[in-house]
Write a protein that holds these residues in place. Sequence first.
Motif, short mmCIF file in Angstrom:
data_model
loop_
_atom_site.label_atom_id
_atom_site.label_comp_id
_atom_site.label_asym_id
_atom_site.label_seq_id
_atom_site.Cartn_x
_atom_site.Cartn_y
_atom_site.Cartn_z
N THR A 124 55.38 51.98 43.06
CA THR A 124 54.67 50.62 44.59
C THR A 124 55.56 50.69 45.62
O THR A 124 56.71 50.30 45.10
CB THR A 124 54.49 49.87 43.62
OG1 THR A 124 53.68 50.33 42.66
CG2 THR A 124 53.45 48.77 44.67
N SER A 160 46.69 45.35 49.99
CA SER A 160 47.02 44.33 49.93
C SER A 160 48.30 44.23 50.87
O SER A 160 49.28 44.57 51.18
CB SER A 160 47.31 44.09 48.18
OG SER A 160 46.82 44.22 47.53
N CYS A 178 52.33 49.21 47.65
CA CYS A 178 51.89 50.95 48.22
C CYS A 178 51.72 51.47 46.84
O CYS A 178 52.39 51.78 47.02
CB CYS A 178 51.95 50.49 49.44
SG CYS A 178 51.94 49.83 51.21
C1 LIG Z 1 51.91 47.21 40.58
C2 LIG Z 1 51.58 47.02 41.24
C3 LIG Z 1 50.78 47.55 42.17
C4 LIG Z 1 50.13 47.52 43.18
N1 LIG Z 1 49.51 48.77 43.56
C5 LIG Z 1 48.45 48.14 45.63
C6 LIG Z 1 48.43 49.44 45.55
O1 LIG Z 1 48.35 50.47 45.57
N2 LIG Z 1 47.22 49.02 47.33
C7 LIG Z 1 46.90 47.15 46.82
O2 LIG Z 1 46.04 47.53 47.89
N3 LIG Z 1 47.63 46.59 46.32
C8 LIG Z 1 48.36 46.65 44.98
N4 LIG Z 1 48.64 45.99 44.61
C9 LIG Z 1 48.34 44.40 44.66
C10 LIG Z 1 47.48 44.21 44.10
O3 LIG Z 1 45.95 44.66 44.09
C11 LIG Z 1 47.30 42.49 44.13
O4 LIG Z 1 48.52 41.96 43.47
C12 LIG Z 1 46.21 41.74 43.93
O5 LIG Z 1 44.77 41.54 44.80
C13 LIG Z 1 46.40 40.37 43.81
O6 LIG Z 1 47.20 39.93 45.24
P1 LIG Z 1 48.24 38.60 44.86
O7 LIG Z 1 49.00 39.51 44.32
O8 LIG Z 1 48.52 38.71 46.79
O9 LIG Z 1 46.88 37.35 44.49
P2 LIG Z 1 46.50 36.39 44.76
O10 LIG Z 1 45.80 37.19 46.17
O11 LIG Z 1 46.91 35.21 45.82
O12 LIG Z 1 45.48 35.54 44.58
C14 LIG Z 1 46.78 34.87 42.79
C15 LIG Z 1 45.80 34.52 41.66
O13 LIG Z 1 44.78 33.45 42.74
C16 LIG Z 1 43.44 33.25 42.05
N5 LIG Z 1 42.04 34.15 42.77
C17 LIG Z 1 42.70 34.30 44.20
N6 LIG Z 1 41.28 33.84 45.00
C18 LIG Z 1 40.54 34.20 43.85
C19 LIG Z 1 39.17 33.85 44.10
N7 LIG Z 1 38.79 34.28 45.26
N8 LIG Z 1 38.23 33.32 43.06
C20 LIG Z 1 39.50 32.94 41.84
N9 LIG Z 1 40.58 32.90 41.72
C21 LIG Z 1 41.26 33.69 42.65
C22 LIG Z 1 43.07 34.59 41.06
O14 LIG Z 1 43.97 33.72 39.58
C23 LIG Z 1 44.79 35.53 41.28
O15 LIG Z 1 45.08 35.65 40.38
C24 LIG Z 1 49.56 45.68 42.64
C25 LIG Z 1 50.04 45.33 42.33
C26 LIG Z 1 50.74 45.28 41.90
C27 LIG Z 1 51.51 44.29 40.51
#
Ligand SMILES: Cc1cc2nc3c(=O)[nH]c(=O)nc-3n(C[C@H](O)[C@H](O)[C@H](O)COP(=O)(O)OP(=O)(O)OC[C@H]3O[C@@H](n4cnc5c(N)ncnc54)[C@H](O)[C@@H]3O)c2cc1C
Length: 394
Positions: free
Chosen positions: A267, A179, A210
């Motif tokens: 994280t 991410s 992370c």
């Molecule tokens: C506590 C915590 C720990 C984390 N640890 C890690 C880690 O170790 N490594 C890592 O890589 N990431 C990590 N993450 C990140 C997490 O995996 C991401 O938050 C997640 O992938 C969603 O990305 P975003 O928050 O940017 O939401 P976005 O990608 O902006 O998405 C937001 C919303 O948009 C909608 N959406 C997005 N894409 C689509 C689609 N293709 N189809 C339909 N709806 C969609 C969904 O409703 C989604 O929930 C962590 C997150 C948290 C909160």
Amino acid sequence: MSYPNRNNPYTFDEFLEWRNEVDFYADDPFIQAAVKTYTGEAWQEIDRAARGFSPKVSFRWKDIADNIAVPEKRPYMVYFDAHNHRVDRIVRPTETLIMEKEVFSEALFSNKTPKWEKLVKMFLLYQLGEACIACPVTCTEGLVAILEQFADTPELNAILNHCKEGVDGDFGIGAQYLSEIQGGSDVPANVLEAVKEGDAWRLYGTKFFCSATHADYAVITAKPAGSEKVALFVVPSWLPGNKEKEIRNGYTIDRIKWKMGTSELTTAEITYNGAVAYPVGPLDRGVANVVGIVLTYSRLTVGLSGAANMTRAVREAKKYSELRDAFGLTIGRFPMVEAQIRDMEHAAQRTTAGAFKPKFPQQSICIFLKSKVIVTKWISLYWEQAQQLKGLFL
Ligand SMILES: Cc1cc2nc3c(=O)[nH]c(=O)nc-3n(C[C@H](O)[C@H](O)[C@H](O)COP(=O)(O)OP(=O)(O)OC[C@H]3O[C@@H](n4cnc5c(N)ncnc54)[C@H](O)[C@@H]3O)c2cc1C
């Protein structure tokens, strides 16, 4: 009815005494039945391994997990040592370090550990919640799986061996950083840059989420300079010999996020400034490989840990409902409480069975989809998604 009593005698002790004696495996007929049903001829061996492992989780590690799950024990950063060297040290409680060492020394991903044994042990472990264990365990599993497929250099083979078999009793721990600030789901939109400098690849840029920041290695997505395709790399947190000296591999941990839950595990937000990175698989297949292999394991763990968390939660809720009185009645005898606990128990059992079942027949998916329990839906949906994604990318 009750009279005033300035020495309120209410106590949780009976509940706590019971809870302290519960063995997650030996006292759970459902998980025993699931093991017997699904593990086939291996079940006696797996059953024996689970019975040997369970007391460690149920008593020793449960107590440690309880102890570290308080705000006072949150990990924190020390950015510089006393002599102005940047160290980016993550300070975690000693109990966490002890438990982590003991858990990873179980060699869950070793060639010597049968797959079913690993699964049952992970189910038992996940009953601790996060505990700074669940995320790194599944990330290590994903790291091992991707390296088993693609490790083709001495460096990658050494990392694989460290995570699977350990080196002098020390087992490598994995993390996965995909991410970025502009979007987590949209991995193809990653902008972290990978540059080939001489023989080595180096990373430049930032990752925004992370978890398991303390890990020894991270699976990282990045774009090679000049390419629109995401590649996959494994990045050691310290180059050989530098862990003891606290010299990180060309990156800084800028901040650890303030989380409401799972705060035993950090994280972080990270900036890479020349970190040495080892490419894994073809440079134009990073998304396919990270989704098809690494994230598939993470998603299956979401199902398994959901099952484990629910199992423990419902066991404790059920017992407490047998001890707590309200309006002159034990609350477990109120029909709505009883029904709610029964529903929760069924959801936990369905999810557990789903997590253990090697393949989902159509019928199970229908039952899942009819269910109103979101977590149960998740499992089947993630499973389907994982299968589809595997089909698409592999
Ligand atoms: C506590 C915590 C720990 C984390 N640890 C890690 C880690 O170790 N490594 C890592 O890589 N990431 C990590 N993450 C990140 C997490 O995996 C991401 O938050 C997640 O992938 C969603 O990305 P975003 O928050 O940017 O939401 P976005 O990608 O902006 O998405 C937001 C919303 O948009 C909608 N959406 C997005 N894409 C689509 C689609 N293709 N189809 C339909 N709806 C969609 C969904 O409703 C989604 O929930 C962590 C997150 C948290 C909160």
